[in-house]
Scaffold this active site. Sequence first.
Site, short mmCIF file in Angstrom:
data_model
loop_
_atom_site.label_atom_id
_atom_site.label_comp_id
_atom_site.label_asym_id
_atom_site.label_seq_id
_atom_site.Cartn_x
_atom_site.Cartn_y
_atom_site.Cartn_z
N HIS A 126 7.17 -14.08 0.53
CA HIS A 126 7.98 -14.92 -0.05
C HIS A 126 8.35 -16.41 0.84
O HIS A 126 8.64 -17.19 0.48
CB HIS A 126 9.42 -14.32 -0.33
CG HIS A 126 9.00 -13.43 -1.69
ND1 HIS A 126 8.72 -13.84 -2.98
CD2 HIS A 126 9.64 -11.94 -1.72
CE1 HIS A 126 8.87 -12.82 -3.65
NE2 HIS A 126 9.27 -11.95 -2.98
N ASP A 162 2.45 -6.79 -5.77
CA ASP A 162 3.59 -6.77 -5.49
C ASP A 162 4.29 -7.02 -7.02
O ASP A 162 3.86 -7.88 -7.66
CB ASP A 162 4.26 -7.64 -4.59
CG ASP A 162 5.79 -7.53 -4.32
OD1 ASP A 162 6.62 -7.71 -4.88
OD2 ASP A 162 6.00 -6.67 -3.01
N HIS A 164 6.85 -8.86 -7.60
CA HIS A 164 7.43 -9.99 -7.33
C HIS A 164 6.33 -11.23 -6.87
O HIS A 164 5.46 -10.83 -6.00
CB HIS A 164 8.57 -10.13 -6.38
CG HIS A 164 9.87 -9.12 -6.66
ND1 HIS A 164 9.72 -7.72 -6.13
CD2 HIS A 164 10.92 -9.59 -7.24
CE1 HIS A 164 10.87 -7.30 -6.57
NE2 HIS A 164 11.64 -8.20 -7.17
N ASP A 249 6.59 -2.19 -5.60
CA ASP A 249 7.99 -2.29 -6.10
C ASP A 249 7.63 -2.17 -7.69
O ASP A 249 8.62 -2.45 -8.45
CB ASP A 249 8.78 -3.14 -5.81
CG ASP A 249 8.09 -4.44 -5.71
OD1 ASP A 249 6.72 -4.55 -5.95
OD2 ASP A 249 8.71 -5.67 -5.33
#
Length: 359
Positions: A126, A162, A164, A249
């Site tokens: 990120h 991931d 996200h 995740d």
Amino acid sequence: MVTGIVFHEEYLKHEQSPTHPERRERLAYTMDQLREEGIFESERIVLLEPFKASLEDVLEVHTEEYVRFLEMESKKGGIIDFDTNIPVGVFDRALLAAGGAIRAAQAVLNKECENAFAMIRPPGHHAKPYIGAGFCYLNNMAIMVKWLLKQGFERIAILDWDAHHGDGTQEIFYNDDRVLFISTHQMPLYPGTGYPEECGTGKGEGYTVNIPLPPGTGDEGYMMVIDEIIEPVVNEFKPQFIAISAGQDNHFTDPITSLALTARGYAEMMRRAVAMAEKHCDGRLVAVLEGGYSVEGALPYTNLGIIAAMAGFDLSAIREPENYLPELLWRKRDSALVKLKHNIEDVKRVHSKYWKCFK
């Protein structure tokens, strides 16, 4: 096949708070499980010592102003956003994480191992050139890929699985045709980016491929995405190196997402990635740890599955303890496959003008 594992005890010292999702137990429990399974006693596994990334390598990705800010705030403690604090000492640990990713790539190039897994923290995907976010400070993946480009590679494929969206990595390579960035991610979910229409600009147009996943997507859905999107694009791109942002995740026990991947699913995804690397780049592949917050129910087993697939071990015994399985029945949704098929068609429609495989 020999697989390198990058790890350092210093990675366990990074802590925003004892109850923060991105806490030391993410790696501590995994290392306990790997030792219990005797992974480090195998001739197929070599443990690699990381080093700190140089400022020169970091500045290939991040602005001097941000790096200076992070270094200064790290001396006294600070804050980036509501879920990303700057603990004292994080700058040096972030440098060690970024250097761990480079060390993994270096080991593959030096033929110390066929592939490598950088089990590092804090994570990075990120982090943007000018700011950190989402538990991330320096973009480990981007720093490693920029280092690889300086070694002379001209085509590098990044697969970010991931849960996200890897918005930082996407932004860094958005106008670069040397880097194919493919992201599978839950939508809707933080950071709210990663729509199929986000496909790159300038020279990089068409080299960003976003595949949104509906909540409840499980192993079958991920394999469908690999079959219909990822493998065809990778085969056409013909990468010289494959890099995996290996967030975990998307597991069915993760407390902050709604996907339904299993440990066996992770192992199978990595097996497919290793096969692509063997087909196109003489096996050159590095996985870099990103997210994953089910510290007991997922990470010890998903990391084991990933490493087993990378090293060519038998995958038949890769699974979670049976007492976790009722949560899979609750999390997995058959309706997700119907929605996912529509999403896959959207991706093919958007990218049909860039990739022959979708025409």
